[in-house]
Structure formats: C-alpha cells, structure tokens
Enzyme design. Structure first.
Site, PDB file in Angstrom:
ATOM      1  N   HIS A   1     -13.932   0.159  26.095  1.00  0.00           N
ATOM      2  CA  HIS A   1     -12.712  -0.742  26.185  1.00  0.00           C
ATOM      3  C   HIS A   1     -11.696  -0.379  27.229  1.00  0.00           C
ATOM      4  O   HIS A   1     -11.427  -1.037  28.280  1.00  0.00           O
ATOM      5  CB  HIS A   1     -11.979  -0.823  24.980  1.00  0.00           C
ATOM      6  CG  HIS A   1     -12.598  -1.325  23.713  1.00  0.00           C
ATOM      7  ND1 HIS A   1     -12.774  -1.133  22.398  1.00  0.00           N
ATOM      8  CD2 HIS A   1     -13.640  -2.592  23.956  1.00  0.00           C
ATOM      9  CE1 HIS A   1     -13.346  -1.935  21.727  1.00  0.00           C
ATOM     10  NE2 HIS A   1     -13.915  -2.900  22.398  1.00  0.00           N
TER      11      HIS A   1
ATOM     12  N   ARG B   1     -22.094  -4.234  28.417  1.00  0.00           N
ATOM     13  CA  ARG B   1     -22.848  -3.039  28.422  1.00  0.00           C
ATOM     14  C   ARG B   1     -24.131  -3.092  28.628  1.00  0.00           C
ATOM     15  O   ARG B   1     -24.620  -2.198  29.263  1.00  0.00           O
ATOM     16  CB  ARG B   1     -22.469  -2.575  26.840  1.00  0.00           C
ATOM     17  CG  ARG B   1     -21.019  -1.881  26.593  1.00  0.00           C
ATOM     18  CD  ARG B   1     -20.903  -1.802  25.233  1.00  0.00           C
ATOM     19  NE  ARG B   1     -21.271  -3.178  24.374  1.00  0.00           N
ATOM     20  CZ  ARG B   1     -20.846  -3.283  23.039  1.00  0.00           C
ATOM     21  NH1 ARG B   1     -20.295  -2.424  22.488  1.00  0.00           N
ATOM     22  NH2 ARG B   1     -21.035  -4.471  22.228  1.00  0.00           N
TER      23      ARG B   1
END
Ligand code: PNS
Length: 168
Positions: free
Chosen positions: A17, A91
């Site tokens: 993050h 991701r």
C-alpha cells in the site's frame, strides 16, 4: 492539480500500500487515502480510527497526501471531495478481474471518474493485509512486510503468539 483517491480497507496498511501511495503521490497534485468504514466490512481486525492512525503515521511528511474515511459508494465520496481519479494498486493478474469490474461499474455510476492503476512493486507483489494478519496471528515476524506503526499495532494484538512461537 489533479486530485486522486486511493481507497481501501487498509486492515492494516502494508508496504505494498505504502509503495502505491508514494508513487501515486508523485503523479497527482493531491492524493486522498480513503479508509473504508467498518459498516461495509464489519470484520476488520482494526477499527477505522486505528486504521486511519496507521495510515497517518506511515504517510507523515509525504507531500500532497491526506487521509480520510468513507462509507457507502466510493463514487459518492469521489464526487463529494471533487476527485476525478481513483487510484488502485495491481499486484498480479489475480487482482485484475475484480479491479476491472469495479473500474467499469464505478465509471458507469460516475462517468466523470477515471480509475488509474499503479503496478505494485515486485518486491511487495505477494503482500496482502489478509496474509500479514494470518502470519502475525500465528506468531511469525512481519517486520519486513509492514511499516513500523502497523508492526507495533500487530504486535500489540498478537505479541503473545510471537513470544510463544519464539519459545517453542
Ligand atoms: O482494500 P479493499 O478491501 O480491497 O478495498 C475495497 C474497496 C474499499 C476499494 C471497495 O470495496 C469499495 O470501493 N467499496 C466501497 C463500496 C462501493 O463503492 N462499491 C461498489 C464498487 S464497484
């Protein structure tokens, strides 16, 4: 100046993050990290105030980055804060399908909003809050995966498991 919103549960904030926040913060004139209220996801480990505090601690000193909470529809929050961009981290291919769906639905509800994807750095591409919590709960070390404040918060919850595993 383009204002972007980076939404999530952040339960808790991890290094993946933070990587997205830093990189998006360099692209957009203002980046609001929007932490989802519990009402949408009632079973978070940390309540919304704790999750906000963890994001604030890790983003202190980052220019143009603000932290807010939101409930209800993300597009309504974007309208309210006048942000035409949603930032999401990607991701792997596994993230793509759900993100694509959300991006299309959000744009259908709010044609003025554009979703921009930041590819999470490879070194964090395997990190998720769910796995971080699982590993910490089972007593292993997550120092390399989360910012310092998140580590302290996880230790406060699962420190006993860590100590027991260390002894065992
Ligand atoms: O970190 P998460 O849990 O993957 O974040 C998911 C989040 C908060 C981005 C998503 O659940 C969301 O946008 N929730 C708000 C409700 C909403 O707008 N739903 C419609 C999305 S198409």
């Amino acid at each position: 100046m383009v204002h972007a919103v980076y939404p999530g549960s952040f339960d808790p904030l991890h290094n993946g993050h933070l990587d997205v926040i830093k990189r998006a913060g360099r692209i957009f004139g203002k980046l609001t990290v929007a932490v989802l209220h519990n009402a949408e996801k009632p079973h978070t480990l940390f309540d919304v105030e704790e999750r906000v505090a963890l994001v604030r601690a890790a983003t202190e000193g980052l220019a143009h980055v603000e932290v807010a909470t939101f409930g209800g529809l993300l597009v309504d929050f974007c309208r309210r804060v006048e942000a035409p961009v949603i930032v999401k981290g990607l991701r792997a291919i596994s993230d793509f399908e759900t993100e694509l769906q959300q991006a299309h639905l959000n744009r259908q509800m709010h044609p003025g909003v554009e979703t921009c994807f930041v590819m999470t750095a490879t070194r964090w591409s395997y990190v998720s809050s769910t796995r971080v919590k699982e590993i910490a709960r089972l007593g292993a070390d997550v120092t390399k995966l989360v910012p310092r404040a998140s580590l302290a918060a996880l230790d406060a919850r699962f420190g006993d498991a860590k100590a027991a595993r260390g002894r065992g």
